[in-house]
Design a protein around this motif. Structure first.
Motif, short mmCIF file in Angstrom:
data_model
loop_
_atom_site.label_atom_id
_atom_site.label_comp_id
_atom_site.label_asym_id
_atom_site.label_seq_id
_atom_site.Cartn_x
_atom_site.Cartn_y
_atom_site.Cartn_z
N VAL A 167 0.86 -1.19 0.00
CA VAL A 167 0.00 0.00 0.00
C VAL A 167 0.89 1.23 0.00
CG1 VAL A 167 -1.81 1.25 1.23
CG2 VAL A 167 -1.79 -1.26 1.25
N VAL A 168 0.88 1.99 -1.06
CA VAL A 168 1.82 3.09 -1.22
C VAL A 168 1.55 4.23 -0.24
CG1 VAL A 168 0.55 4.43 -2.96
CG2 VAL A 168 3.07 4.39 -2.99
N GLU A 169 0.33 4.34 0.29
CA GLU A 169 0.03 5.40 1.25
C GLU A 169 0.84 5.27 2.53
OE1 GLU A 169 -3.93 7.54 1.70
OE2 GLU A 169 -4.57 5.59 0.90
N PHE A 170 1.35 4.09 2.85
CA PHE A 170 2.24 3.95 4.00
C PHE A 170 3.47 4.83 3.85
CE2 PHE A 170 0.31 -0.38 4.78
CZ PHE A 170 -0.19 -0.09 6.04
N TYR A 171 3.83 5.15 2.63
CA TYR A 171 5.08 5.86 2.35
C TYR A 171 4.86 7.34 2.06
CZ TYR A 171 6.60 1.02 1.85
OH TYR A 171 6.86 -0.30 2.07
N THR A 172 3.70 7.86 2.43
CA THR A 172 3.38 9.27 2.16
C THR A 172 4.42 10.19 2.78
OG1 THR A 172 1.01 8.78 2.04
CG2 THR A 172 1.65 11.07 2.41
N ASP A 173 4.74 10.00 4.05
CA ASP A 173 5.72 10.87 4.73
C ASP A 173 7.08 10.77 4.06
OD1 ASP A 173 3.83 11.72 6.61
OD2 ASP A 173 4.31 10.08 7.99
N PHE A 174 7.50 9.56 3.72
CA PHE A 174 8.80 9.34 3.08
C PHE A 174 8.88 10.04 1.72
CE2 PHE A 174 10.78 6.43 -0.13
CZ PHE A 174 12.11 6.77 0.12
N LEU A 175 7.87 9.84 0.87
CA LEU A 175 7.92 10.41 -0.48
C LEU A 175 7.75 11.93 -0.45
CD1 LEU A 175 5.93 7.67 -2.43
CD2 LEU A 175 8.40 8.04 -2.38
N ARG A 176 6.95 12.44 0.45
CA ARG A 176 6.80 13.89 0.56
C ARG A 176 8.10 14.54 1.07
NH1 ARG A 176 0.63 14.51 3.07
NH2 ARG A 176 -0.47 14.20 1.07
N SER A 177 8.78 13.85 1.98
CA SER A 177 10.07 14.36 2.46
C SER A 177 11.09 14.39 1.33
CB SER A 177 10.58 13.49 3.62
OG SER A 177 9.74 13.57 4.74
N LEU A 178 11.12 13.34 0.52
CA LEU A 178 12.04 13.30 -0.62
C LEU A 178 11.70 14.40 -1.61
CD1 LEU A 178 14.31 11.97 -2.19
CD2 LEU A 178 12.64 10.33 -3.11
N ARG A 179 10.41 14.62 -1.86
CA ARG A 179 9.98 15.68 -2.77
C ARG A 179 10.46 17.06 -2.28
NH1 ARG A 179 9.26 15.78 -7.56
NH2 ARG A 179 10.93 17.27 -7.23
#
Length: 330
Positions: free
Chosen positions: A30-42
């Motif tokens: 489930v990709v939503e688990f990685y929302t914080d990670f991907l937003r931080s990378l962005r």
């Protein structure tokens, strides 16, 4: 539950090069688990992007979102590992630049977490054997990679022992039904509160987990995929020469195609196998064409995406790899 997360670059219209960072989640997929990670990378990329615009995109593994498939049953079983690889490979190849729907990306970086790392590596392998048009894979970022003998990891050994010790006819085949029955007893809000309060999940991760646990088919898909992982992720099947493929810039610089980041003590990775793999790579001699391999010196857990602080730490690690690539491309 979202089907995907898309975080495009703000420099699409003015950049000289367009790259895609495509994220492949672990199990549960489930990709939503990685929302914080991907937003931080962005956020990190937005501060320094110049000649290359990096779009970020991630999607669920197949079968984890009820709206994307017919209900599972005897004639429609969940997706196994090979089907996940084939499906993700096709989806990666279908991606096009955000500023132009018919133009492929100049380069694609794949990030995989846990079994997602296996899917990334196997995607590179299949693309090298039978390339899909318009897909320019250049780098693979492998986070807490489970690429060999998951059954020999601490958690894999526990699961195998439980299966052998507590085997009862029909239980394994109906484990998803038993789990769903137990979860039915708890409201979604209660599950979210428990995971946030007692296990330290971020509010985003706790909400996502609760929604997934109450979904129609999500738990069945996770159990089915987990069995497939234990069955098929055995001895690493890629030759040493496979890891030596490189990306070469116009100026002749080379950068490792694969970047590994292992946990110090990862319950889904056997430390001896990890250390053997690292030793084998080192024994072949120093060469920038070979993988870059690091072991965490802190205490970041395998499930880094469930906490905001560790999501940021891993995003910062990935960001340094992107910067290293940019250095060779300039």
């Amino acid at each position: 539950m979202k089907a995907n997360l898309s975080l495009p670059s703000l420099r699409q219209s003015i950049a000289k090069r367009h790259a895609l960072i495509y994220f492949v989640p672990g199990n549960p997929g489930v990709v939503e688990f990685y929302t914080d990670f991907l937003r931080s990378l962005r956020a990190l990329l937005d501060k320094t992007e110049s000649d290359t615009a990096y779009d970020i995109y991630g999607r669920n593994l197949f079968g984890f979102r009820d709206a994307d498939h017919e209900p599972f049953g005897g004639q429609n079983l969940p997706y196994e590992l090979d089907a996940q690889v084939e499906g993700m490979w096709a989806d990666i190849a279908s991606q096009r630049r955000g500023d132009s729907h018919d133009q492929p990306y100049d380069s694609v970086i794949l990030i995989g977490h846990s079994i997602g790392a296996y899917i990334v590596v196997e995607t590179f392998h299949r693309q090298s054997v039978s390339p899909k048009a318009g897909l320019n894979l250049q780098h693979g970022f492998l986070l807490f990679p489970t690429i060999s003998y998951i059954a020999r990891s601490p958690s894999g050994l526990k699961i195998t022992a439980l299966q052998q010790r507590w085997y009862l006819p029909g239980v394994e085949e109906n484990l998803h039904t038993i789990a769903k029955g137990l979860l039915f007893l708890f409201p979604q809000s209660t599950l979210q509160w428990v995971w946030a309060t007692y296990l330290g999940f971020s509010s985003q991760a706790a909400a996502t987990l609760a929604e997934w646990l109450k979904s129609r088919d999500g738990v069945w898909q996770a159990i089915h995929l987990g069995r497939s992982e234990l069955k098929y992720v055995l001895k690493d099947k890629w030759e040493d020469s496979f890891w030596d493929n490189v990306s070469t810039s116009s100026s002749g610089g080379v950068v490792p195609k694969f970047f590994f980041f292992y946990g110090k003590h990862d319950h889904w990775v056997d430390n001896d196998l990890r250390d053997e793999f690292i030793a084998r790579q080192k024994a072949r001699g120093a060469d920038p064409a070979r993988p870059s391999i690091e072991i965490d010196t802190g205490d970041i857990s395998h499930a880094f995406c469930t906490r905001e602080d560790t999501s940021l730490q891993v995003a910062e690690k990935v960001y340094t790899w992107v910067q290293a690539i940019d250095t060779f491309q300039k």
